[in-house]
Design a protein around this motif. Structure first.
Motif, mmCIF file in Angstrom:
data_model
loop_
_atom_site.group_PDB
_atom_site.id
_atom_site.type_symbol
_atom_site.label_atom_id
_atom_site.label_comp_id
_atom_site.label_asym_id
_atom_site.label_seq_id
_atom_site.Cartn_x
_atom_site.Cartn_y
_atom_site.Cartn_z
ATOM 1 N N GLU A 30 70.379 13.969 22.560
ATOM 2 C CA GLU A 30 70.321 14.470 23.936
ATOM 3 C C GLU A 30 69.903 15.936 23.961
ATOM 4 O O GLU A 30 69.104 16.361 24.809
ATOM 5 C CB GLU A 30 71.688 14.280 24.604
ATOM 6 N N LEU A 33 66.234 16.153 23.138
ATOM 7 C CA LEU A 33 65.470 15.624 24.272
ATOM 8 C C LEU A 33 65.335 16.677 25.361
ATOM 9 O O LEU A 33 64.232 16.944 25.876
ATOM 10 C CB LEU A 33 66.171 14.373 24.793
ATOM 11 N N ALA A 34 66.458 17.301 25.728
ATOM 12 C CA ALA A 34 66.438 18.316 26.786
ATOM 13 C C ALA A 34 65.578 19.511 26.398
ATOM 14 O O ALA A 34 64.794 20.032 27.206
ATOM 15 C CB ALA A 34 67.870 18.767 27.088
ATOM 16 N N VAL A 37 61.766 18.540 26.572
ATOM 17 C CA VAL A 37 61.279 18.451 27.953
ATOM 18 C C VAL A 37 61.093 19.849 28.537
ATOM 19 O O VAL A 37 60.075 20.150 29.182
ATOM 20 C CB VAL A 37 62.245 17.615 28.807
ATOM 21 N N ASP A 48 57.524 12.145 30.633
ATOM 22 C CA ASP A 48 58.354 11.029 31.075
ATOM 23 C C ASP A 48 59.570 10.982 30.159
ATOM 24 O O ASP A 48 59.467 10.589 28.994
ATOM 25 C CB ASP A 48 57.555 9.723 31.000
ATOM 26 N N ARG A 49 60.721 11.382 30.683
ATOM 27 C CA ARG A 49 61.920 11.518 29.860
ATOM 28 C C ARG A 49 62.326 10.185 29.236
ATOM 29 O O ARG A 49 62.731 10.124 28.077
ATOM 30 C CB ARG A 49 63.064 12.084 30.711
ATOM 31 N N ASP A 50 62.222 9.090 30.004
ATOM 32 C CA ASP A 50 62.620 7.788 29.478
ATOM 33 C C ASP A 50 61.705 7.346 28.333
ATOM 34 O O ASP A 50 62.167 6.782 27.325
ATOM 35 C CB ASP A 50 62.590 6.735 30.597
ATOM 36 N N ARG A 53 62.615 9.355 25.287
ATOM 37 C CA ARG A 53 63.874 8.897 24.689
ATOM 38 C C ARG A 53 63.632 7.643 23.852
ATOM 39 O O ARG A 53 64.162 7.519 22.741
ATOM 40 C CB ARG A 53 64.908 8.621 25.785
#
Length: 926
Positions: A30, A33-34, A37, A48-50, A53
């Motif tokens: 997480e 990921l943050a 982005v 696209d965050r999804d 991930r």
């Protein structure tokens, strides 16, 4: 910044963060990921965050098992742990940071550990005196061996190895590709410009993007003419200085001779006693890529020929082998690390062969390490599957649904055709494969894989002249498709309809049937219509002939190329076709190693594993399954040997031969091999070799004790009238197989090998044979109480056996001549069966020329086995007296457990043939 560029950038940023964790947690994911982005947002892009991930979850889930190793450290001085903190790991840190952009964290961490292991098995480059280490790394085809030796080179340079030579195959294409990858991972500069050592050199790989490439020099480049040249070396560099030198050269007699002459005359000292020039100022590290190709001394006139049959004397394997040995012998301190995916030739090298002029042969006497591929690797077992009979785990594996059978090729190219062959019309299967390639490239684009390489392989002939004609035919087909799909035409609608039918019938169904982890994002055909046009417009048809341009086609077009590569033998060694998705392969070979090396379709297919296709014949599919079984069996034996700390001289035990007539490797390469046929039908197997390792024998005692204790009192038969041996009857075959799987016999045994015995029992039980077993525990009643042992609730006297030969010194194995007594095979027979076995023995005796010999009074083994029904087997367990074996801790080991297994005839039982090295044959059979 496009969406795909933003996603790729975010992935690189996140992987850099995740690489700091050996096993990233959900919180670590997480956080990465943050940060990724936010980082892309700061660059003006959106992610696209999804989607990010999902990509990162796949990366984190990829793992790589630790390698296993056989080692002989008798003359080795451990050093790495003591020096680790004082070494400035400049090259390695740069390579690790750069690799973390593309490799999953688990793979990067595994690479770090494995290269540490290998480096530590070499000598400390600062160690004084004369030393010479030789090792081999065995990996899978297209599984990441280049990344491994790039990491090893970085660490070796950091530790102090100043002169590094990479032997990169026999063709310009592979040498060029290897040089460019080392330019990226080690030098940080494009070697095509770096020989001028100017500030204008183009930075690549570890030399750009914030990475700091330490200074290093090279006298070779990735250019077509970039191989070692003595004139260039003399002009550019004299004595080796403080910065490491890297040379990437072909296995070519003259090039190696020139390299040896230059380095010894410019940096060597003449030895008064021999007159040779020997380099002693710095150590040598040689990396031998594709070590089974050209490096193995055939000792015969075995020249390679070009594609028109002309002899190429520069590639004589014997001459190349001698020059590699000369190179190593020209340094007072040297290390050789050989890399191969197909070690079948290397394991037959005679390690005792030496020459006053060239030194010892290239047997990897110091260590052999088996490198396990990452979990996302698609290898032979996944592509072709394995039958239960050849799977070391005896379970069998179904192939992934990516194979397509070709049966319409004979009218196009005659099998065994000559160089004058003129191909007939393109077969329907190849036309379908070309259309499948267009669909795959378009689907990858829809899935977000833009700006990537897409390749199709067509490998159907070894002759350059025929390849040219095939390439012309494919070009005509590709142009016709482009005209229809891009510019339209009267049959454009029908072409799109046919592509849609192929997509729905083949690709959608295949994706749905793939393992969940390999299923890509679902794509509807309507989403493919526009990308199909773009793909058809940019397809290029290339004839791959081994030039450097074949490799640089990818490096010179970083935004991606879409190519159909038509080639032959030069495609079968090392050259990677980037983004290979569709292969059309008809090129037959009858050698394990050549066939496996031709499998360019193995490797990593992130995001499109469900789209790959291999079009080939049913016969080749059978052959590959056979080779896969032999390869997997060899790997399983290797792992078993590593668990008991064997050394490289024990490697290769034996290699399963092909019932279809395939060769393990070229005859000349296995001239030291011996053939052994193994079938357990109507045969007996007994343990005569025992590891002199207390822990191993204690574990076997525990397994035997548990197995005998589990037998019910109801199955225990009264002891023999005179033998006093406890006997159990009616034991099921599955229990015996389980016992054999848990019992560890000497890993070098050819017949008394518990895994092979268990596999045979399991196979026969599936055929409703060997379902009913008799178990006997031998009790020697002639010994005193001090030579007895409790086993399975029974107290039995030890069986005394002397070492054999009596004059041979004990090593790590205790060997006896025979374990079983002549009558032990009759322990499960009643009086009538014993009488029948004796009658058959006498009848056979009388039918032969037997004058002067006495009529037998006891039944012979073959006739004892012949009177047993196919359902019944005999297992005899012995408690062998450990005193003659002279264990280091004799008080801990009350007995050495031994086995004798006697099998009845089985008409349907398989016979397995093996080839083994001469040294192994002499120990096991001779």
């Amino acid at each position: 910044m496009t969406d795909q560029e933003a996603l790729n950038t975010a992935r690189r940023l996140a992987l850099t963060v995740l690489a700091q964790h050996a096993a990233p947690s959900e919180a670590d994911l997480e956080q990465a990921l943050a940060g990724a982005v936010a980082g892309v947002g700061a660059m003006g892009g959106t992610v696209d965050r999804d989607a990010l991930r999902k990509v990162l979850e796949t990366d984190v889930a990829i793992f790589q098992e630790e390698g296993v190793v056989l080692a002989d450290d008798e003359d080795h001085q451990p050093w790495l742990d003591q020096r680790r903190n004082e070494i400035d790991w400049r090259f390695w840190q740069a390579y690790r940071a750069w690799s973390a952009n593309t490799l999953p964290p688990g793979v990067v961490n595994s690479l770090d550990r494995l290269t540490d292991d290998v480096l530590g098995r070499l000598e400390d480059p600062r160690r004084e005196g004369q030393w010479d280490r030789r090792g081999m790394i065995v990996g899978q085809v297209q599984s990441g061996k280049t990344s491994n030796y790039t990491g090893l080179i970085c660490k070796a340079a950091d530790a102090g190895y100043k002169f590094i030579v990479v032997l990169a195959g026999m063709h310009n294409s592979l040498r060029s590709q290897t040089q460019y990858r080392l330019d990226e991972g080690f030098l940080g500069l494009d070697s095509r410009t770096s020989l001028a050592f100017a500030n204008t050199n183009r930075a690549i790989g570890v030399g750009r993007g914030g990475f700091k490439a330490p200074p290093a020099l090279t006298l070779t480049s990735s250019d077509e003419k970039g191989d070692f040249a003595k004139a260039v070396a003399t002009r550019v560099a004299g004595r080796i200085g403080s910065d490491p030198f890297l040379l990437v050269v072909k296995k070519n007699k003259t090039i190696l001779e020139n390299l040896i002459t230059w380095v010894t005359t410019s940096n060597g000292i003449r030895e008064p006693e021999t007159g040779r020039y020997v380099v002693s100022a710095f150590p040598l590290l040689v990396i031998d890529d594709e070590a089974d190709n050209a490096s193995v001394n055939t000792k015969q006139i075995e020249f390679e020929t070009d594609d028109d049959g002309e002899i190429l004397s520069e590639t004589d394997p014997t001459a190349i082998n001698r020059q590699i040995r000369r190179l190593l012998r020209s340094f007072r301190q040297s290390a050789l690390v050989s890399y191969t995916a197909t070690p079948f030739a290397n394991i037959f090298i005679d390690e005792d062969e030496r020459s006053p002029k060239y030194g010892e042969d290239l047997f990897p006497r110091s260590f052999i390490l088996r490198m396990k591929p990452p979990s996302n690797y698609l290898g032979p077992a996944e592509v072709f599957g394995m039958s239960a009979a050849t799977d070391p785990d005896s379970v069998g594996r179904a192939p992934f649904p990516v194979l397509r059978t070709v049966d319409d090729n004979d009218a196009w190219l005659e099998p065994g055709h000559k160089k004058e062959e003129v191909p007939g019309p393109l077969p329907s299967s190849l036309r379908t494969a070309i259309r499948a390639f267009i669909l795959v490239a378009a689907a990858r684009e829809v899935r977000g894989q833009t700006g990537v390489h897409n390749s199709m392989l067509v490998h159907v002939t070894r002759f350059v002249s025929v390849q040219a004609l095939v390439a012309e035919q494919i070009q005509v087909e590709a142009d016709a498709l482009k005209n229809l799909l891009v510019y339209g035409g009267t049959s454009a609608a029908q072409t799109y309809d046919a592509l849609e039918e192929l997509w729905i019938r083949d690709f959608e169904q295949t994706t749905a049937s793939m393992p969940e982890a390999l299923r890509g994002i679902p794509v509807a055909f309507d989403d493919l219509r526009e990308p199909i046009k773009a793909v058809a417009a940019r397809i290029r048809v290339l004839q791959v002939n081994g030039s450097a341009g074949d490799a640089l086609e990818y490096t010179d077009h970083p935004d991606g190329v879409t190519v159909i590569a038509v080639g032959g033998d030069k495609l079968s060694r090392g050259l990677t076709l980037e983004g290979l998705s569709v292969s059309y392969y008809l090129r037959a070979s009858k050698m394990y190693d050549t066939l496996m090396q031709m499998g360019r379709w193995f490797g990593y297919r992130a995001g499109y594993a469900d789209l790959i296709r291999l079009y080939t014949t049913a016969e080749l599919q059978r052959w590959y399954r056979e080779i896969t079984g032999a390869n997997e069996e060899l790997g399983a034996k290797f792992d078993e040997m590593a668990r008991v700390a064997s050394n490289p001289r024990d490697f290769a035990l034996y290699v399963r031969k092909s019932p279809a007539g395939l060769l393990v490797t070229a005859y000349a390469k296995m001239r030291h091999g011996r053939k052994l046929d193994i079938s357990f039908s109507a045969d007996v197997s007994e343990t005569i070799h025992f590891r002199r390792a207390t822990a191993t024998q204690e574990a076997n005692l525990e397994v035997a004790d548990r197995f005998l204790s589990d037998q019910t009192a109801a199955s225990r038969r009264a002891e023999g009238e005179t033998s006093g041996n406890p006997i159990w009857t009616g034991v099921c075959g599955d229990e015996v197989a389980t016992f054999l799987r848990g019992f560890r016999t000497y890993e070098g045994a050819s017949k008394a090998h518990s895994a092979l015995l268990a596999q045979y029992v399991e196979d026969r039980v599936r055929q409703n044979e060997l379902t009913d077993w008799t178990i006997a525990l031998v009790n020697n009643t002639q010994v005193g109480e001090d030579r007895q042992v409790d086993l399975g609730g029974e107290r039995v006297g030890l069986t005394l056996r002397a070492k054999y030969p009596a004059t041979r010194p004990l090593d790590d194995v205790f060997t006896i001549r025979r374990l079983a007594s002549p009558t032990d095979e009759t322990l499960d027979l009643d009086d009538d069966a014993k009488a029948e076995a004796l009658r058959r023995t006498i009848a056979a005796f009388e039918a032969e020329e037997t004058r002067g010999k006495k009529t037998p009074k006891v039944a012979g083994g073959p006739f004892i086995r012949a009177v047993r029904p196919p359902t019944r087997g005999l297992l005899v367990i012995y408690a062998v007296d450990p005193a003659p074996a002279e264990f280091d801790e004799p008080a801990k080991l009350p007995a050495i457990p031994g086995l004798m297994v006697s099998f009845p005839p089985s008409p349907g039982a398989p016979t397995v043939s093996y080839v083994m090295p001469k040294r192994y044959w002499e120990r096991e059979v001779g």
